[in-house]
Design a protein around this motif. Structure first.
Motif, PDB file in Angstrom:
ATOM      1  N   ASN B  40       0.831  -1.183   0.000  1.00 43.45           N
ATOM      2  CA  ASN B  40       0.000   0.000   0.000  1.00 43.45           C
ATOM      3  C   ASN B  40       0.876   1.247   0.000  1.00 43.45           C
ATOM      4  OD1 ASN B  40      -1.617   2.238   1.552  1.00 43.45           O
ATOM      5  ND2 ASN B  40      -3.047   0.827   0.557  1.00 43.45           N
ATOM      6  N   ARG B  41       0.315   2.268  -0.612  1.00 46.82           N
ATOM      7  CA  ARG B  41       1.014   3.542  -0.652  1.00 46.82           C
ATOM      8  C   ARG B  41       1.510   3.955   0.740  1.00 46.82           C
ATOM      9  NH1 ARG B  41       0.098   6.380  -5.280  1.00 46.82           N
ATOM     10  NH2 ARG B  41      -1.653   4.991  -5.624  1.00 46.82           N
ATOM     11  N   SER B  42       0.636   3.860   1.708  1.00 48.84           N
ATOM     12  CA  SER B  42       1.005   4.283   3.070  1.00 48.84           C
ATOM     13  C   SER B  42       2.110   3.403   3.627  1.00 48.84           C
ATOM     14  CB  SER B  42      -0.194   4.210   4.005  1.00 48.84           C
ATOM     15  OG  SER B  42      -1.383   4.326   3.310  1.00 48.84           O
ATOM     16  N   SER B  43       2.060   2.136   3.318  1.00 43.91           N
ATOM     17  CA  SER B  43       3.077   1.223   3.840  1.00 43.91           C
ATOM     18  C   SER B  43       4.445   1.587   3.278  1.00 43.91           C
ATOM     19  CB  SER B  43       2.732  -0.219   3.472  1.00 43.91           C
ATOM     20  OG  SER B  43       1.445  -0.548   3.934  1.00 43.91           O
ATOM     21  N   ILE B  44       4.456   1.974   2.007  1.00 41.99           N
ATOM     22  CA  ILE B  44       5.733   2.387   1.418  1.00 41.99           C
ATOM     23  C   ILE B  44       6.282   3.596   2.154  1.00 41.99           C
ATOM     24  CG2 ILE B  44       6.842   3.299  -0.656  1.00 41.99           C
ATOM     25  CD1 ILE B  44       5.065   1.623  -2.345  1.00 41.99           C
ATOM     26  N   TYR B  45       5.400   4.569   2.376  1.00 40.95           N
ATOM     27  CA  TYR B  45       5.871   5.779   3.060  1.00 40.95           C
ATOM     28  C   TYR B  45       6.239   5.482   4.502  1.00 40.95           C
ATOM     29  CZ  TYR B  45       5.159   8.950  -0.792  1.00 40.95           C
ATOM     30  OH  TYR B  45       5.287   9.601  -1.987  1.00 40.95           O
ATOM     31  N   ASN B  46       5.467   4.599   5.142  1.00 37.57           N
ATOM     32  CA  ASN B  46       5.803   4.184   6.505  1.00 37.57           C
ATOM     33  C   ASN B  46       7.181   3.548   6.561  1.00 37.57           C
ATOM     34  OD1 ASN B  46       3.857   4.957   8.303  1.00 37.57           O
ATOM     35  ND2 ASN B  46       2.527   3.207   7.868  1.00 37.57           N
ATOM     36  N   SER B  47       7.464   2.708   5.607  1.00 39.51           N
ATOM     37  CA  SER B  47       8.666   1.877   5.690  1.00 39.51           C
ATOM     38  C   SER B  47       9.884   2.496   5.009  1.00 39.51           C
ATOM     39  CB  SER B  47       8.405   0.506   5.063  1.00 39.51           C
ATOM     40  OG  SER B  47       7.250  -0.069   5.626  1.00 39.51           O
ATOM     41  N   PHE B  48       9.641   3.364   4.027  1.00 35.24           N
ATOM     42  CA  PHE B  48      10.774   3.907   3.274  1.00 35.24           C
ATOM     43  C   PHE B  48      10.867   5.425   3.292  1.00 35.24           C
ATOM     44  CE2 PHE B  48       9.833  -0.281   1.535  1.00 35.24           C
ATOM     45  CZ  PHE B  48      11.076  -0.881   1.550  1.00 35.24           C
ATOM     46  N   GLY B  49       9.847   6.097   3.794  1.00 38.16           N
ATOM     47  CA  GLY B  49       9.932   7.540   3.989  1.00 38.16           C
ATOM     48  C   GLY B  49       9.574   8.370   2.778  1.00 38.16           C
ATOM     49  N   SER B  50      10.260   8.125   1.679  1.00 36.94           N
ATOM     50  CA  SER B  50      10.000   8.917   0.468  1.00 36.94           C
ATOM     51  C   SER B  50      10.492   8.136  -0.738  1.00 36.94           C
ATOM     52  CB  SER B  50      10.704  10.270   0.539  1.00 36.94           C
ATOM     53  OG  SER B  50      12.097  10.084   0.455  1.00 36.94           O
ATOM     54  N   LYS B  51      10.138   8.619  -1.894  1.00 35.12           N
ATOM     55  CA  LYS B  51      10.581   7.973  -3.123  1.00 35.12           C
ATOM     56  C   LYS B  51      12.112   7.974  -3.196  1.00 35.12           C
ATOM     57  CE  LYS B  51      10.277   8.530  -8.167  1.00 35.12           C
ATOM     58  NZ  LYS B  51      10.016   9.515  -9.240  1.00 35.12           N
ATOM     59  N   LEU B  52      12.711   9.122  -2.898  1.00 38.78           N
ATOM     60  CA  LEU B  52      14.170   9.215  -2.959  1.00 38.78           C
ATOM     61  C   LEU B  52      14.823   8.261  -1.972  1.00 38.78           C
ATOM     62  CD1 LEU B  52      16.723  10.520  -4.066  1.00 38.78           C
ATOM     63  CD2 LEU B  52      16.470  12.343  -2.364  1.00 38.78           C
ATOM     64  N   ASN B  53      14.256   8.216  -0.767  1.00 37.74           N
ATOM     65  CA  ASN B  53      14.816   7.335   0.245  1.00 37.74           C
ATOM     66  C   ASN B  53      14.708   5.866  -0.157  1.00 37.74           C
ATOM     67  OD1 ASN B  53      15.209   6.180   3.155  1.00 37.74           O
ATOM     68  ND2 ASN B  53      15.681   8.360   3.213  1.00 37.74           N
ATOM     69  N   MET B  54      13.579   5.513  -0.716  1.00 42.14           N
ATOM     70  CA  MET B  54      13.414   4.144  -1.177  1.00 42.14           C
ATOM     71  C   MET B  54      14.436   3.840  -2.275  1.00 42.14           C
ATOM     72  SD  MET B  54      10.028   2.290  -2.695  1.00 42.14           S
ATOM     73  CE  MET B  54       9.725   0.580  -2.227  1.00 42.14           C
ATOM     74  N   PHE B  55      14.634   4.811  -3.146  1.00 41.82           N
ATOM     75  CA  PHE B  55      15.587   4.613  -4.229  1.00 41.82           C
ATOM     76  C   PHE B  55      16.997   4.409  -3.685  1.00 41.82           C
ATOM     77  CE2 PHE B  55      18.279   6.383  -7.737  1.00 41.82           C
ATOM     78  CZ  PHE B  55      18.065   5.344  -8.618  1.00 41.82           C
ATOM     79  N   LEU B  56      17.344   5.167  -2.650  1.00 40.48           N
ATOM     80  CA  LEU B  56      18.672   5.003  -2.049  1.00 40.48           C
ATOM     81  C   LEU B  56      18.825   3.593  -1.473  1.00 40.48           C
ATOM     82  CD1 LEU B  56      18.965   8.522  -0.403  1.00 40.48           C
ATOM     83  CD2 LEU B  56      20.516   7.596  -2.121  1.00 40.48           C
ATOM     84  N   GLU B  57      17.744   3.076  -0.872  1.00 40.70           N
ATOM     85  CA  GLU B  57      17.809   1.700  -0.374  1.00 40.70           C
ATOM     86  C   GLU B  57      17.925   0.713  -1.524  1.00 40.70           C
ATOM     87  OE1 GLU B  57      15.707   0.157   2.843  1.00 40.70           O
ATOM     88  OE2 GLU B  57      15.229   2.087   3.773  1.00 40.70           O
ATOM     89  N   VAL B  58      17.239   1.028  -2.597  1.00 39.81           N
ATOM     90  CA  VAL B  58      17.326   0.174  -3.787  1.00 39.81           C
ATOM     91  C   VAL B  58      18.753   0.139  -4.317  1.00 39.81           C
ATOM     92  CG1 VAL B  58      16.777   0.218  -6.255  1.00 39.81           C
ATOM     93  CG2 VAL B  58      14.935   0.184  -4.569  1.00 39.81           C
ATOM     94  N   LEU B  59      19.388   1.293  -4.354  1.00 34.93           N
ATOM     95  CA  LEU B  59      20.763   1.362  -4.828  1.00 34.93           C
ATOM     96  C   LEU B  59      21.675   0.499  -3.958  1.00 34.93           C
ATOM     97  CD1 LEU B  59      21.428   5.106  -5.788  1.00 34.93           C
ATOM     98  CD2 LEU B  59      21.350   3.132  -7.309  1.00 34.93           C
ATOM     99  N   SER B  60      21.527   0.620  -2.659  1.00 40.15           N
ATOM    100  CA  SER B  60      22.359  -0.171  -1.750  1.00 40.15           C
ATOM    101  C   SER B  60      22.091  -1.662  -1.923  1.00 40.15           C
ATOM    102  CB  SER B  60      22.094   0.236  -0.293  1.00 40.15           C
ATOM    103  OG  SER B  60      22.460   1.582  -0.092  1.00 40.15           O
TER     104      SER B  60
END
Lengths: 193, 193
Positions: B40-60
């Motif tokens: 869910n959209r909210s779960s993504i924001y809950n768990s990853f904070g933002s699109k950029l932040n999620m992307f940084l985790e993806v990069l790692s």
DNA sequence: TTTAAAATGAAATGATCGTTTCAAAAATAA
DNA sequence: TTATTTTTGAAACGATCATTTCATTTTAAA
């Protein structure tokens, strides 16, 4: 009868190129282009059709400017060594002058859009063909002059040089130390001799 | 008391990686991520904070997977020649298996975002340091074993190899002929011997 | 079983996206 | 000057953007 296009198309393309180069295709909005070119939104659509179409013109514009620099450098070269070194020199200058680390517009676009836009893919294929033809030409001359070895065919060396240029350009995004870049170039070219 | 995170974070990151890899950062929408991860959209924001932040985790995430492949290959190598060839081999395999011509996520991101996002820039600097450290290590061993020459320092060769890898990866977006790529690699490595 | 914390779903936020519309202004040829 | 064609400006298009809100559901410790 007709009112004639008042703005200078090349100037507009130049401004648009700067925006696309700095922000990338997907990072650039129509508003960015309106602001940068001082053209009206309608005028942009009248003259360029769409964002993608304008970008394609920008790519060609950028490509032709590079092409002119190449031709000029090559005309000044007396042999294949000077020619290939002039090419790499040109890239090093580009890197050093690229203060905001934008990299190469064409290479950036290749990685951003080749797998998404067929028109971009075909542009990139033609661009590669051009580049490799130019490099193969230089290598062939160098091999005929016995300056370059014949361990690989001119075509193989051309692909190697094309690849090395892309690597140099990517490296130059973060590394702008001229000595390092010159040394890197020297290492790349050593295999030819 | 707390309800615990139910989804598998690695699985989600893997799904997100695929989207970002295919479309790039700016080309990927939050809706794309919602669709791909089944979160869910909210779960993504809950768990990853933002699109950029999620992307940084993806990069790692992407980086660590690559890192593991490297470690595995290096552990199987008996000498520096095998090590460096294993590294380039790994890239060639990546290229050949990359059916939709996405290229390398890290390199794509480098060209798309290094000049726009400070967090990305610093990621790329660390990534470069890592890569060069690994390559320098191999070269140093090769020079001690007298397999590689000492025409350049290990550090200089490392930068050269790093640059060549980026070039190979860019070239591989359009050129997937294995013979060509192997020949290209051979030419790149020849200068070491 | 109650209670506290987190995950979830759905809707809404305001901003911005690329593109279109159209009447008004401008310019050239007749 | 008149007629014709294009540029221009401003507003509006519907879609989509990243992000937030919040009531509901789910979970696990107390």
């Amino acid at each position: 009868m007709p009112k004639v296009e008042t703005f200078n198309r090349n100037t507009v393309l130049q401004k648009a190129t700067e925006v696309f180069h700095k922000k990338g295709y997907n990072g650039t909005s129509m508003q960015d282009l309106v602001d940068a070119t001082d053209l009206n939104r309608s005028s942009i659509y009248n003259s360029f059709g769409s964002k993608l179409n304008m970008f394609l013109e920008v790519l060609s514009h950028y490509q032709s400017i590079y092409g002119n620099s190449f031709s000029q450098k090559l005309a000044q070269s007396y042999n294949a060594t000077e020619a290939i070194e002039a090419i790499f020199d040109l890239y090093i200058q580009e890197i050093i002058n690229d203060n905001d680390r934008k990299g190469c517009l064409v290479i950036n676009c290749k990685s951003e859009m080749t797998n998404q836009e067929p028109l971009i893919k075909s542009f990139m294929e033609k661009n590669q063909d051009r580049m490799i033809a130019m490099l193969e030409d230089i290598v062939t001359k160098g091999q005929m002059e016995k300056i370059f070895n014949q361990n690989q065919t001119a075509s193989q060396y051309a692909l190697y040089l094309f690849s090395s240029i892309q690597g140099l350009r990517m490296t130059g995004i973060l590394n702008k130390n001229e000595n390092d870049l010159r040394n890197l170039t020297r290492t790349v070219l050593k295999v030819l001799y």
